[in-house]
Scaffold this active site. Structure first.
Site, PDB file in Angstrom:
ATOM      1  N   SER A 136     104.574  49.499 -59.463  1.00 55.46           N
ATOM      2  CA  SER A 136     103.831  47.958 -58.826  1.00 55.46           C
ATOM      3  C   SER A 136     103.359  47.376 -60.111  1.00 55.46           C
ATOM      4  O   SER A 136     102.908  47.864 -61.068  1.00 55.46           O
ATOM      5  CB  SER A 136     102.662  48.769 -58.360  1.00 55.46           C
ATOM      6  OG  SER A 136     102.967  49.451 -57.033  1.00 55.46           O
ATOM      7  N   ARG A 153      96.418  43.012 -51.736  1.00 54.22           N
ATOM      8  CA  ARG A 153      97.698  43.043 -51.213  1.00 54.22           C
ATOM      9  C   ARG A 153      97.796  42.281 -49.977  1.00 54.22           C
ATOM     10  O   ARG A 153      96.949  41.761 -49.317  1.00 54.22           O
ATOM     11  CB  ARG A 153      98.087  44.331 -50.721  1.00 54.22           C
ATOM     12  CG  ARG A 153      98.211  45.347 -52.076  1.00 54.22           C
ATOM     13  CD  ARG A 153      99.330  45.363 -52.649  1.00 54.22           C
ATOM     14  NE  ARG A 153      99.849  46.360 -53.469  1.00 54.22           N
ATOM     15  CZ  ARG A 153     101.087  46.455 -54.423  1.00 54.22           C
ATOM     16  NH1 ARG A 153     101.970  45.972 -54.031  1.00 54.22           N
ATOM     17  NH2 ARG A 153     101.091  47.313 -55.318  1.00 54.22           N
ATOM     18  N   LYS A 168     104.505  54.380 -48.194  1.00 56.82           N
ATOM     19  CA  LYS A 168     105.064  55.216 -49.476  1.00 56.82           C
ATOM     20  C   LYS A 168     105.195  56.370 -48.758  1.00 56.82           C
ATOM     21  O   LYS A 168     106.194  57.196 -49.061  1.00 56.82           O
ATOM     22  CB  LYS A 168     103.976  55.499 -50.375  1.00 56.82           C
ATOM     23  CG  LYS A 168     103.905  53.886 -51.232  1.00 56.82           C
ATOM     24  CD  LYS A 168     105.263  53.480 -51.603  1.00 56.82           C
ATOM     25  CE  LYS A 168     105.195  52.383 -52.626  1.00 56.82           C
ATOM     26  NZ  LYS A 168     106.579  51.801 -52.877  1.00 56.82           N
ATOM     27  N   ARG A 190      96.807  53.672 -53.907  1.00 52.49           N
ATOM     28  CA  ARG A 190      97.076  55.026 -53.631  1.00 52.49           C
ATOM     29  C   ARG A 190      96.292  55.832 -54.236  1.00 52.49           C
ATOM     30  O   ARG A 190      95.874  55.644 -55.261  1.00 52.49           O
ATOM     31  CB  ARG A 190      98.595  54.825 -54.094  1.00 52.49           C
ATOM     32  CG  ARG A 190      99.754  54.283 -53.189  1.00 52.49           C
ATOM     33  CD  ARG A 190     101.269  54.657 -53.695  1.00 52.49           C
ATOM     34  NE  ARG A 190     101.372  54.432 -55.232  1.00 52.49           N
ATOM     35  CZ  ARG A 190     101.232  55.290 -56.090  1.00 52.49           C
ATOM     36  NH1 ARG A 190     101.102  56.535 -56.118  1.00 52.49           N
ATOM     37  NH2 ARG A 190     101.521  54.852 -57.308  1.00 52.49           N
ATOM     38  N   THR A 224     108.691  42.307 -56.873  1.00 52.07           N
ATOM     39  CA  THR A 224     108.465  41.202 -55.606  1.00 52.07           C
ATOM     40  C   THR A 224     108.521  39.958 -56.249  1.00 52.07           C
ATOM     41  O   THR A 224     109.265  39.119 -55.915  1.00 52.07           O
ATOM     42  CB  THR A 224     107.167  41.630 -55.096  1.00 52.07           C
ATOM     43  OG1 THR A 224     107.108  42.949 -54.370  1.00 52.07           O
ATOM     44  CG2 THR A 224     106.896  40.517 -54.103  1.00 52.07           C
TER      45      THR A 224
END
Length: 524
Positions: free
Chosen positions: A232, A316, A195, A54, A237
């Site tokens: 993050s 990712r 996002k 990002r 996760t």
């Protein structure tokens, strides 16, 4: 040629328009267009160029008569004028003329009561595949009657001119809440699309009495649910993908008076150092239909090297949630019995696990302390301590007290237990003698929280961080529960802990919060 209403966006002569293509077709088109290659596992592998995370310094919100008094303006929510927005928009739309356009029409919100419809317009087939897998996919009947609430246009090939456009670089993420439009240009990092959806949900749902959350969620066999907050890299996760529990979602949820619901229909997991042994669910999800970003792949064997971070540490994979064997579909659950705040403490002084009072819960939630891990954002090459409001500052348009009040209301109404879990370092600072908390111990602490065993433990007050720390936890060595015990130099620990506590206090001065919440924080 059916353009599916693109004309109202100003896209009047595309060379082709594809809407909600099947996954196999999107993969074929992406490969044919040179956007990526098929890996040994069948996943599509792409490289996103210099934007591998990002770009928070490039996100702007249009400031107009509607948003002027609503948005928490500042370094996170930077304003841009309507004039600049439309000038960039018009040039970006002109750039898209004559090109292939990929549309995905889908939903955010597993609870139909609060569901929002999104039209995603993509220049790249690979990004359209990504959002196809990340959002909730409509049925054929739903697609026939689809009407979007918001539109997101992603055109990575268009570059801004900062001196002309009022941006900070060639990339820009421009959110126009009034016109229900988001424009993403200059960056191919697919996470910007995901996002942007989240940012929209964080704007609209509080007005409907729903608490939007940057968290993962799972469910036990007894139907009890748990929430995992964190930025993050803190383990949302990984910890929510528990083989013994059903995964509701890995990143974004809403909490209404009825319970919790996933915003998404997919997951977006980090791949750095991924192994089948430690994260089998995520490892197994990297197959045909998944989109892998910036993972180094052998050009001959097409095998991934998950330990190679030469392109970025923020490697990712995006995949539909049903790639996880124990996914809860649809992604809805009851009110949670446990709320867990995950932090990655770069100083190595925070307790591995601590129980929080309602006031402490608000304090830690608003503070959002963690460490930015290398690669999560552009320019971050080593762990850096940071405070991210409500564990999601880049995506929250309103002041912190709006979201803190929603948390307070939900916790009080449900009686949920709240814990702080440090997945960061112990025994010293990161890079200076500290070691990352072992995943097996973190999992044991989380298990003890979820099955109620930790509630039965004896607790001692941490005098610096002002939280209750258990003296024992099943399957965790007792010495690990005390951060001070892990340091060889006890005086150095105290000095470092007080330094961090003072940082907490200084950071909290900017928030307009009740005195009982302020007093619940660390004591430097």
């Amino acid at each position: 040629m059916n353009t599916y209403g693109l004309e109202k966006l100003g896209i009047i002569n595309p060379s082709a328009v594809y809407r909600n293509l099947p996954v196999a077709t999107l993969v074929e088109r992406a490969v044919a267009r040179g956007e990526g290659k098929i890996s040994e596992t069948g996943a599509l592998c792409v490289e996103t160029g210099k934007y591998t995370g990002r770009s928070p310094n490039d996100k702007f919100i249009v400031k107009d008569e509607v948003t002027a008094d609503e948005i928490d303006w500042g370094k996170v929510n930077m304003p841009i004028t309507r004039e600049h927005f439309w000038k960039i928009y018009d040039r970006a739309v002109a750039y898209l003329q004559g090109r292939e356009i990929f549309i995905f029409d889908g939903f955010a919100g597993a609870d139909p009561t609060y569901r929002k419809s999104f039209r995603i317009v993509n220049e790249f087939a690979s990004e359209n595949l990504f959002i196809h897998q990340l959002l909730i996919r409509p049925t054929a009947e739903e697609l026939d009657s689809f009407a979007e609430d918001f539109t997101i246009i992603a055109a990575p090939g268009f570059k801004c001119i900062p001196e002309r456009d009022g941006t900070n670089s060639e990339a820009a993420i421009l959110v126009n809440y009034t016109e229900k439009l988001v424009l993403i240009v200059g960056s191919q990092y697919a996470g910007e699309i995901k996002k942007s959806v989240f940012s929209v949900m964080n704007y609209v749902l509080p007005k409907e009495g729903v608490f939007p959350m940057h968290c993962s969620a799972n469910m036990g066999d007894n139907g009890e649910t748990a929430l995992f907050f964190g930025l993050s890299g803190t383990g949302k996760t990984t910890l929510s993908a528990d083989p013994n529990r059903k995964l509701i979602g890995d990143d974004e949820h809403g909490w209404s008076d009825k319970g919790i619901f996933n915003f998404e229909g997919g997951c977006y997991a980090k791949c750095i150092n991924l192994s089948q042994e430690h994260e089998p669910e995520i490892y197994g999800a990297i197959r045909f239909g998944a989109l892998v970003e910036n993972v180094v792949m052998d050009p001959e064997t097409r095998q991934f090297d998950f330990n190679d971070g030469s392109l970025t540490e923020n490697t990712r994979v995006g995949y539909p949630i049903d790639f996880i064997p124990n996914a809860q579909i649809p992604g809805v659950g009851s009110n949670p019995n446990a709320v867990i705040f995950l932090t990655a403490d770069a100083f190595g002084v925070m307790p591995p696990v601590a129980k929080l009072s309602p006031e402490q819960a608000q304090y830690m939630f608003v503070t959002g302390y963690t460490a930015k891990l290398a690669g999560t954002e552009r320019g971050v090459t080593e762990p850096q301590a940071t405070f991210s409001t409500c564990f999601g500052a880049p995506f929250l348009p309103f002041p912190a007290k709006v979201y803190a009040k929603l948390l307070e209301d939900r916790v009080k109404a449900t009686g949920a237990s709240v814990y702080l879990v440090n997945t960061g370092w112990a025994g010293g600072p990161a890079g200076k003698g500290g070691e990352r908390m072992k995943l097996k111990y973190t999992r044991a602490m989380v298990t003890a929280i979820l099955n109620g065993e930790l509630d039965k433990a004896q607790f001692e007050l941490d005098p610096i961080f002002n939280v209750m720390v258990p003296t024992t936890c099943p399957n965790v060595p007792s010495e690990i529960l005390s951060p001070k015990a892990m340091w060889a130099d006890k005086e150095a620990y105290t000095e470092q802990a007080k330094k961090l506590a003072a940082m907490f206090q200084k950071n909290f001065e900017k928030y307009d919060m009740p005195a009982e919440v302020v007093n619940a924080g660390p004591k430097a």
